[in-house]
Every structure is written in structure tokens, then in C-alpha cells.
Design a protein around this motif. Structure first.
Motif, short mmCIF file in Angstrom:
data_model
loop_
_atom_site.label_atom_id
_atom_site.label_comp_id
_atom_site.label_asym_id
_atom_site.label_seq_id
_atom_site.Cartn_x
_atom_site.Cartn_y
_atom_site.Cartn_z
N UNK A 1 52.96 80.81 32.07
CA UNK A 1 54.02 81.69 32.57
C UNK A 1 54.06 81.57 34.09
N UNK A 2 55.23 81.25 34.62
CA UNK A 2 55.35 81.02 36.06
C UNK A 2 56.54 81.79 36.63
N UNK A 3 56.47 82.03 37.91
CA UNK A 3 57.58 82.60 38.68
C UNK A 3 57.97 81.51 39.67
N UNK A 4 58.97 80.72 39.32
CA UNK A 4 59.29 79.54 40.12
C UNK A 4 59.86 79.89 41.49
N UNK A 5 60.61 80.99 41.56
CA UNK A 5 61.25 81.36 42.83
C UNK A 5 61.04 82.83 43.14
N UNK A 6 61.18 83.16 44.42
CA UNK A 6 61.28 84.56 44.81
C UNK A 6 62.69 85.03 44.46
N UNK A 7 62.87 86.33 44.37
CA UNK A 7 64.12 86.86 43.80
C UNK A 7 65.33 86.78 44.72
N UNK A 8 65.10 86.76 46.04
CA UNK A 8 66.22 86.75 46.97
C UNK A 8 67.04 88.04 46.89
#
Length: 276
Positions: free
Chosen positions: A27-34
Motif C-alpha cells: 500500500x503506497x501513497x504515490x503523491x501528496x494531496x495538493x
């Protein structure tokens, strides 16, 4: 009736197995949410490095072929324009991924009547002359489409789709063998997967790329509202679209509505960039 029962049994086995196998993925969080708030976590079964290397090789092969056909970067003014816009967008990618500005980005223009543009994993970009010439795109619209394609790479959507397909393919094959439904039952399970998981996920990828794309454009000083006119032009060129539930893209109405909301949300970023 017997085939129908077997089909539903296979669907149940495949669904349960799919959930279990996806749970075992990274499980990954590829980007910050902006500012647009894209913060969905993703499950990956494929290495990012492996996919980036494969994409780099594929891109190099394609570029070599296009050069041999004299279809690579033929119009110097177009190339300068596309690369200038792309570089301004790339400079803003750190908002979503601090590592992204250091990717080995490449931007090329391919001579083709096709209305298309794409960005491979790792930042390998191609824009087709058909998109530039047939749509008569403004700089703001060109920023919208390039920003959209860059956003797919930032979110690693290709890696996510590959992971889903590997897991689903394994589950369906195992389920078909266990239940003995043969190729017809396996094909039915594949259609069920696409209807319940595959296509909706692809549409969510498009929506995420739309939202991140308008923020990248706004931060780079391009009017985010141009994304709306861009996709309207694309829809006119594309002819009649399939029903939303059978398409990998949101409907034109859904897309325009969503883009209107998110373009307005990032307008302060655009105004700040224009006043710098």
C-alpha cells in the motif's frame, strides 16, 4: 442454469481471492494531496523501478523508430513551444512528489494526424502534431493536456493498472481451474472484473489526472479553466462516445462539471503565478 451457477460461483471465488491478494499488495501513497486533495492510497504488486526501466526502453525504441521515419521533432517552433510549457509544469511537480523534478524527463513532438499525447512512467512525454494542429490549442489548453498526462505518471496509474491486472488475471485463472468452468466461464469472470473493478478504476484515474493537472497548470501560470475547453474540443474530434459505464473515461458532462469545480478551486494559485 448449471453454467450460470458456476459463473456466479467463479465470480464469488474470484472476488474473495482478489480482495485477499490485493490486501497482500504494498500500500503506497504515490503523491501528496495538493490543493485539489487527491489522497487515495494505492495497492501495488509491481516494482516502480522495474516499470520505469521498461518504460524507458520502450520510449527509446519508439523515439528511434520515429526518427527513422523522419517524424521526430520536425517543426522547431512546435518543439520549443511544447517543451517550454512542459518544463514549466515539471517545475511544479514537487508539490505532489518531491522526487519528480529529478526524474529523467524527456519531451518530444511526433508528426502524426492522431489527436493524442501521453506520459510514460518516469516522465517520458510525447505530444502528437494532430493534437496541436487539429484542435488549434492555446498555450493554456496545451498545458492542460500535458499537465493531465504528467499527472498520470505522478500518480503511477500505469503501475497501479498493471498490478490490478496481474492480481485479477491470477485469481480468475485459479478460480476457473478450481471450478472447471472452462474458457467461457473464465471469459465471463473477466467481464465481471472489468465491469466492477477495471473500468471504474480507470475512470477514477482520469479524474485524478484531471484534478492534479489543473493544479499543475495553475501553479505554472496557465489558466486552469482551459482544461474545460480542451476536453470539449477533444470530445468533438472523438465523435460519439461509449456509455459512461463502458468507458475508461468519465462522460463529457461529468468531466466538465468536475473540472469546473476544481479549476475554480485552484484559480487563486493561477492569479498568484500570473502576478509574480
Amino acid at each position: 442454469m448449471r453454467l450460470t451457477k458456476r459463473f456466479f460461483a467463479l465470480s464469488s471465488v474470484a472476488t474473495v481471492s482478489l480482495v485477499l491478494m490485493l490486501a497482500a499488495c504494498e500500500t503506497v501513497q504515490t503523491t501528496q494531496s495538493g490543493l485539489v486533495g487527491v489522497d487515495r492510497q494505492q495497492r501495488m504488486a509491481v516494482s516502480a523501478q522495474e516499470l520505469d526501466q521498461a518504460a524507458g526502453k520502450q520510449y527509446a525504441t519508439l523515439i528511434a523508430e520515429q526518427k527513422q521515419k523522419n517524424a521526430l521533432n520536425r517543426n522547431a517552433a512546435q518543439v520549443t513551444r511544447v517543451r517550454s510549457i512542459a518544463n514549466k509544469l515539471i517545475a511544479q511537480t514537487s508539490v505532489f512528489r518531491p522526487d519528480a523534478p529529478r526524474w529523467q524527463w524527456e519531451v518530444n513532438v511526433l508528426t502524426s494526424p492522431e489527436v493524442n499525447a501521453w506520459c510514460m512512467p518516469g516522465g517520458k512525454i510525447a505530444v502528437y502534431t494532430g493534437l496541436i494542429e487539429k484542435l488549434q490549442v492555446t498555450d493554456d489548453e496545451l498545458a492542460a493536456v500535458i499537465g493531465h498526462e504528467i499527472s498520470h505518471a505522478l500518480r503511477e496509474h500505469a503501475r497501479e493498472r498493471a498490478s490490478e491486472q496481474i492480481v485479477a488475471g491470477s485469481v480468475i485463472s485459479i478460480g476457473s481451474a478450481l471450478l472447471g468452468v472452462g474458457s467461457l466461464g473464465q471469459k465471463g469472470a473477466e467481464y465481471t472484473y472489468m465491469g466492477l473493478v477495471g473500468l471504474p478504476n480507470s475512470r477514477s484515474h482520469e479524474t485524478e489526472a484531471d484534478r492534479i493537472g489543473v493544479e499543475l497548470a495553475a501553479r505554472a501560470g496557465y489558466d486552469p479553466r482551459a482544461a474545460i475547453t480542451l476536453w470539449q474540443k477533444m470530445g468533438q474530434v472523438g465523435g460519439s462516445a461509449p456509455p459512461t459505464f463502458l468507458s475508461t473515461h468519465p462522460s463529457s458532462a461529468d468531466r466538465s462539471s468536475d473540472l469546473t469545480v476544481y479549476a475554480q478551486r485552484v484559480m487563486p494559485l493561477y492569479l498568484q503565478a500570473k502576478n509574480r
